[in-house]
Scaffold this motif. Structure first.
Motif, PDB file in Angstrom:
ATOM      1  N   ALA A   1      13.766  14.891 -30.490  1.00  0.00           N
ATOM      2  CA  ALA A   1      13.932  14.466 -29.099  1.00  0.00           C
ATOM      3  C   ALA A   1      12.660  14.719 -28.301  1.00  0.00           C
ATOM      4  CB  ALA A   1      15.107  15.195 -28.458  1.00  0.00           C
ATOM      5  N   GLU A   2      12.017  15.840 -28.530  1.00  0.00           N
ATOM      6  CA  GLU A   2      10.771  16.138 -27.823  1.00  0.00           C
ATOM      7  C   GLU A   2       9.689  15.125 -28.190  1.00  0.00           C
ATOM      8  OE1 GLU A   2      11.220  20.985 -27.313  1.00  0.00           O
ATOM      9  OE2 GLU A   2      10.400  20.144 -29.168  1.00  0.00           O
ATOM     10  N   ASP A   3       9.619  14.768 -29.466  1.00  0.00           N
ATOM     11  CA  ASP A   3       8.618  13.780 -29.903  1.00  0.00           C
ATOM     12  C   ASP A   3       8.876  12.416 -29.267  1.00  0.00           C
ATOM     13  OD1 ASP A   3       7.453  15.732 -31.445  1.00  0.00           O
ATOM     14  OD2 ASP A   3       8.338  15.048 -33.335  1.00  0.00           O
ATOM     15  N   VAL A   4      10.145  11.998 -29.291  1.00  0.00           N
ATOM     16  CA  VAL A   4      10.472  10.671 -28.762  1.00  0.00           C
ATOM     17  C   VAL A   4      10.308  10.645 -27.239  1.00  0.00           C
ATOM     18  CG1 VAL A   4      12.319   8.965 -28.480  1.00  0.00           C
ATOM     19  CG2 VAL A   4      11.951  10.073 -30.692  1.00  0.00           C
ATOM     20  N   LEU A   5      10.575  11.748 -26.580  1.00  0.00           N
ATOM     21  CA  LEU A   5      10.350  11.793 -25.136  1.00  0.00           C
ATOM     22  C   LEU A   5       8.881  11.557 -24.822  1.00  0.00           C
ATOM     23  CD1 LEU A   5      11.199  12.287 -22.227  1.00  0.00           C
ATOM     24  CD2 LEU A   5      10.928  14.746 -22.639  1.00  0.00           C
ATOM     25  N   GLN A   6       7.991  12.150 -25.585  1.00  0.00           N
ATOM     26  CA  GLN A   6       6.569  11.931 -25.355  1.00  0.00           C
ATOM     27  C   GLN A   6       6.202  10.464 -25.580  1.00  0.00           C
ATOM     28  OE1 GLN A   6       4.490  14.162 -23.941  1.00  0.00           O
ATOM     29  NE2 GLN A   6       6.408  15.315 -23.788  1.00  0.00           N
ATOM     30  N   GLU A   7       6.773   9.863 -26.621  1.00  0.00           N
ATOM     31  CA  GLU A   7       6.541   8.435 -26.856  1.00  0.00           C
ATOM     32  C   GLU A   7       7.052   7.608 -25.673  1.00  0.00           C
ATOM     33  OE1 GLU A   7       8.301   7.168 -30.474  1.00  0.00           O
ATOM     34  OE2 GLU A   7       7.338   8.702 -31.700  1.00  0.00           O
ATOM     35  N   THR A   8       8.198   8.000 -25.154  1.00  0.00           N
ATOM     36  CA  THR A   8       8.794   7.285 -24.020  1.00  0.00           C
ATOM     37  C   THR A   8       7.881   7.330 -22.803  1.00  0.00           C
ATOM     38  OG1 THR A   8      11.053   7.717 -24.776  1.00  0.00           O
ATOM     39  CG2 THR A   8      10.747   7.263 -22.422  1.00  0.00           C
TER      40      THR A   8
ATOM     41  N   PHE B   1       6.412  -2.828 -14.256  1.00  0.00           N
ATOM     42  CA  PHE B   1       7.682  -2.421 -13.659  1.00  0.00           C
ATOM     43  C   PHE B   1       7.779  -3.017 -12.258  1.00  0.00           C
ATOM     44  CE2 PHE B   1      10.034   0.901 -11.140  1.00  0.00           C
ATOM     45  CZ  PHE B   1      11.296   0.540 -11.597  1.00  0.00           C
ATOM     46  N   ARG B   2       8.705  -3.907 -12.083  1.00  0.00           N
ATOM     47  CA  ARG B   2       8.816  -4.658 -10.829  1.00  0.00           C
ATOM     48  C   ARG B   2       9.896  -4.116  -9.906  1.00  0.00           C
ATOM     49  NH1 ARG B   2       4.045  -7.279 -11.085  1.00  0.00           N
ATOM     50  NH2 ARG B   2       3.813  -8.461 -13.014  1.00  0.00           N
ATOM     51  N   GLY B   3      10.536  -3.033 -10.311  1.00  0.00           N
ATOM     52  CA  GLY B   3      11.592  -2.501  -9.469  1.00  0.00           C
ATOM     53  C   GLY B   3      12.871  -3.300  -9.522  1.00  0.00           C
ATOM     54  N   ARG B   4      13.028  -4.121 -10.599  1.00  0.00           N
ATOM     55  CA  ARG B   4      14.265  -4.897 -10.718  1.00  0.00           C
ATOM     56  C   ARG B   4      15.459  -3.982 -11.036  1.00  0.00           C
ATOM     57  NH1 ARG B   4      10.474  -8.636 -12.906  1.00  0.00           N
ATOM     58  NH2 ARG B   4      10.655  -7.659 -14.958  1.00  0.00           N
ATOM     59  N   SER B   5      15.156  -2.782 -11.520  1.00  0.00           N
ATOM     60  CA  SER B   5      16.172  -1.759 -11.706  1.00  0.00           C
ATOM     61  C   SER B   5      15.597  -0.464 -11.142  1.00  0.00           C
ATOM     62  CB  SER B   5      16.501  -1.583 -13.199  1.00  0.00           C
ATOM     63  OG  SER B   5      15.372  -1.093 -13.905  1.00  0.00           O
ATOM     64  N   SER B   6      16.395   0.585 -11.117  1.00  0.00           N
ATOM     65  CA  SER B   6      15.871   1.858 -10.641  1.00  0.00           C
ATOM     66  C   SER B   6      14.888   2.410 -11.670  1.00  0.00           C
ATOM     67  CB  SER B   6      17.012   2.851 -10.421  1.00  0.00           C
ATOM     68  OG  SER B   6      17.575   3.237 -11.662  1.00  0.00           O
ATOM     69  N   LEU B   7      14.007   3.275 -11.226  1.00  0.00           N
ATOM     70  CA  LEU B   7      13.065   3.921 -12.151  1.00  0.00           C
ATOM     71  C   LEU B   7      13.828   4.670 -13.231  1.00  0.00           C
ATOM     72  CD1 LEU B   7      10.169   4.841 -12.930  1.00  0.00           C
ATOM     73  CD2 LEU B   7      10.538   6.815 -11.415  1.00  0.00           C
ATOM     74  N   ARG B   8      14.904   5.339 -12.845  1.00  0.00           N
ATOM     75  CA  ARG B   8      15.693   6.105 -13.811  1.00  0.00           C
ATOM     76  C   ARG B   8      16.262   5.203 -14.899  1.00  0.00           C
ATOM     77  NH1 ARG B   8      21.304   7.882 -13.800  1.00  0.00           N
ATOM     78  NH2 ARG B   8      21.523   9.869 -14.930  1.00  0.00           N
ATOM     79  N   SER B   9      16.847   4.076 -14.506  1.00  0.00           N
ATOM     80  CA  SER B   9      17.410   3.151 -15.490  1.00  0.00           C
ATOM     81  C   SER B   9      16.331   2.582 -16.393  1.00  0.00           C
ATOM     82  CB  SER B   9      18.152   2.008 -14.787  1.00  0.00           C
ATOM     83  OG  SER B   9      19.273   2.495 -14.077  1.00  0.00           O
ATOM     84  N   TRP B  10      15.161   2.294 -15.822  1.00  0.00           N
ATOM     85  CA  TRP B  10      14.035   1.764 -16.604  1.00  0.00           C
ATOM     86  C   TRP B  10      13.596   2.788 -17.645  1.00  0.00           C
ATOM     87  CZ3 TRP B  10       8.468   2.830 -16.021  1.00  0.00           C
ATOM     88  CH2 TRP B  10       7.660   1.934 -16.719  1.00  0.00           C
ATOM     89  N   LEU B  11      13.522   4.050 -17.274  1.00  0.00           N
ATOM     90  CA  LEU B  11      13.122   5.097 -18.211  1.00  0.00           C
ATOM     91  C   LEU B  11      14.186   5.276 -19.300  1.00  0.00           C
ATOM     92  CD1 LEU B  11      11.692   7.730 -15.708  1.00  0.00           C
ATOM     93  CD2 LEU B  11      10.375   6.364 -17.353  1.00  0.00           C
ATOM     94  N   TYR B  12      15.452   5.178 -18.908  1.00  0.00           N
ATOM     95  CA  TYR B  12      16.512   5.286 -19.917  1.00  0.00           C
ATOM     96  C   TYR B  12      16.443   4.118 -20.907  1.00  0.00           C
ATOM     97  CZ  TYR B  12      19.250   9.352 -18.548  1.00  0.00           C
ATOM     98  OH  TYR B  12      19.680  10.645 -18.338  1.00  0.00           O
ATOM     99  N   ARG B  13      16.105   2.944 -20.428  1.00  0.00           N
ATOM    100  CA  ARG B  13      15.984   1.804 -21.348  1.00  0.00           C
ATOM    101  C   ARG B  13      14.886   2.061 -22.373  1.00  0.00           C
ATOM    102  NH1 ARG B  13      12.762  -2.542 -21.771  1.00  0.00           N
ATOM    103  NH2 ARG B  13      11.750  -2.262 -19.746  1.00  0.00           N
ATOM    104  N   ILE B  14      13.749   2.529 -21.909  1.00  0.00           N
ATOM    105  CA  ILE B  14      12.645   2.805 -22.832  1.00  0.00           C
ATOM    106  C   ILE B  14      13.034   3.909 -23.812  1.00  0.00           C
ATOM    107  CG2 ILE B  14      10.266   3.616 -23.017  1.00  0.00           C
ATOM    108  CD1 ILE B  14       9.780   2.439 -20.226  1.00  0.00           C
ATOM    109  N   ALA B  15      13.611   4.994 -23.300  1.00  0.00           N
ATOM    110  CA  ALA B  15      13.971   6.126 -24.151  1.00  0.00           C
ATOM    111  C   ALA B  15      15.013   5.725 -25.190  1.00  0.00           C
ATOM    112  CB  ALA B  15      14.503   7.273 -23.298  1.00  0.00           C
ATOM    113  N   THR B  16      16.016   4.960 -24.767  1.00  0.00           N
ATOM    114  CA  THR B  16      17.070   4.560 -25.702  1.00  0.00           C
ATOM    115  C   THR B  16      16.514   3.709 -26.827  1.00  0.00           C
ATOM    116  OG1 THR B  16      18.711   4.603 -23.916  1.00  0.00           O
ATOM    117  CG2 THR B  16      19.293   3.407 -25.923  1.00  0.00           C
ATOM    118  N   ASN B  17      15.669   2.764 -26.496  1.00  0.00           N
ATOM    119  CA  ASN B  17      15.106   1.909 -27.539  1.00  0.00           C
ATOM    120  C   ASN B  17      14.153   2.665 -28.451  1.00  0.00           C
ATOM    121  OD1 ASN B  17      15.963  -1.098 -27.243  1.00  0.00           O
ATOM    122  ND2 ASN B  17      15.732  -0.380 -25.143  1.00  0.00           N
TER     123      ASN B  17
END
Length: 318
Positions: free
Chosen positions: A31-38, A49-65
């Motif tokens: 998890a620590e490794d993937v967080l750094q990649e995220t 990042f155009r703000g079409r979603s919240s910053l939090r949701s955008w970060l979750y999308r990147i982290a999940t993928n």
């Protein structure tokens, strides 16, 4: 935006993203490794990042993928199964989830207390218990991602679809299969005083007293070892074999907490030795008036994260 500005922008989300990656991967190290990649990917993609979603949701999308990629990676590091120092009894079954690691409660306290979305079904405590984390690892990667995003974080089907490049209809179907496979995952609240009684019996080598505390369907697991034991008789047989191997050495247990559950840092002291050596971590899962699971981590890295690796101040039992 410079690096300092970016760090300040994402810092409020760092701990919860780490917890998200841990739920997805079952391993705090991964998890620590993937967080750094995220965060690297977010830094590089920030201009888009155009703000079409919240910053939090955008970060979750990147982290999940990124977590999905890690789970699908054939080269994902899986720790070698340890060789028991004694001949253990035949296991009840062998489990493929061998990379499970504990999550220190001290880290959980650092996660922001953000109310999940209205779709959430699990409370924070339920969603970090070891049984739930292990159940997530048994799901196909995409099912695990949808279950976490919907039932833990409370994102809507439409939001999850946008994060995972799926349609809302597909999300609903995947979620239904994930819920069916994972089960409820909620542990019945229990008397944590049982954990102390277990510790007293275990250190005394009173295996009969330990067995008397176990539920009929209790499990003993030992990640990264794949063998598991179910039921008081099977667990008792393993503990007795272990106790014979331990011989005159004494086991000391120091209280700790991981995954919102009582745990004990384990130390072994030989006859006449003034200091006990670290010997892993035991996590006790209490259900009602019985112990439902014992999880023994032999890797001392768990103790290092808890600040309990050094045996200083832990003298041989007396």
């Amino acid at each position: 935006m410079d690096g300092t500005g970016f760090a300040e922008l994402v810092e409020p989300h760092r701990r919860e993203l780490l917890l998200h990656c841990y739920r997805m991967l079952g391993s705090l190290s991964d998890a620590e490794d993937v967080l750094q990649e995220t965060l690297v990917a977010a830094w590089k993609g920030l201009p888009e990042f155009r703000g079409r979603s919240s910053l939090r949701s955008w970060l979750y999308r990147i982290a999940t993928n990124r977590c999905l990629n890690a789970r699908r990676d054939a080269g994902r590091r899986v720790p070698a199964a340890p060789t028991p120092p004694f001949e253990p009894p035949a296991p009840t079954r062998r489990d493929a989830v061998t990379w499970l690691q504990p999550w220190p409660d001290a880290l959980l306290e650092q996660v922001p207390d953000i109310a999940p979305g209205p779709e959430a079904r699990y409370a924070m405590k339920e969603a970090v218990e070891l049984a739930f984390i292990a159940a997530l690892q048994r799901l196909p990667p995409r099912q695990a991602a949808v279950l976490i995003l919907r039932d833990v974080l409370g994102y809507s089907s439409a939001e999850v679809a946008g994060m995972l490049a799926m349609t809302p209809t597909v999300v609903k179907g995947v979620l239904q299969r994930a819920r069916s496979a994972a089960g409820d995952g909620r542990a019945e609240p229990g008397d944590e005083g049982l954990a102390q009684r277990f510790a007293e019996a275990f250190t005394a080598g009173d295996i009969d007293a330990v067995v008397a505390l176990l539920a009929d369907d209790a499990w003993l697991t030992m990640p990264p070892a794949p063998h598991e034991y179910r039921g008081p008789a099977a667990i008792g047989a393993f503990l007795r074999a272990s106790d014979v191997w331990r011989g005159p050495r004494r086991m000391l247990l120091v209280p700790a907490r991981v995954n919102t559950q009582p745990a004990y840092a384990c130390y072994l002291a030989g006859p006449g030795e003034p200091v006990a050596r670290p010997a892993g971590l035991m996590v006790v899962t209490v259900r009602g008036d019985r112990i439902g699971a014992l999880t023994r981590f032999h890797d001392n890295a768990a103790l290092a994260r808890l600040g309990l690796l050094e045996a200083a101040g832990v003298t041989s039992a007396g």
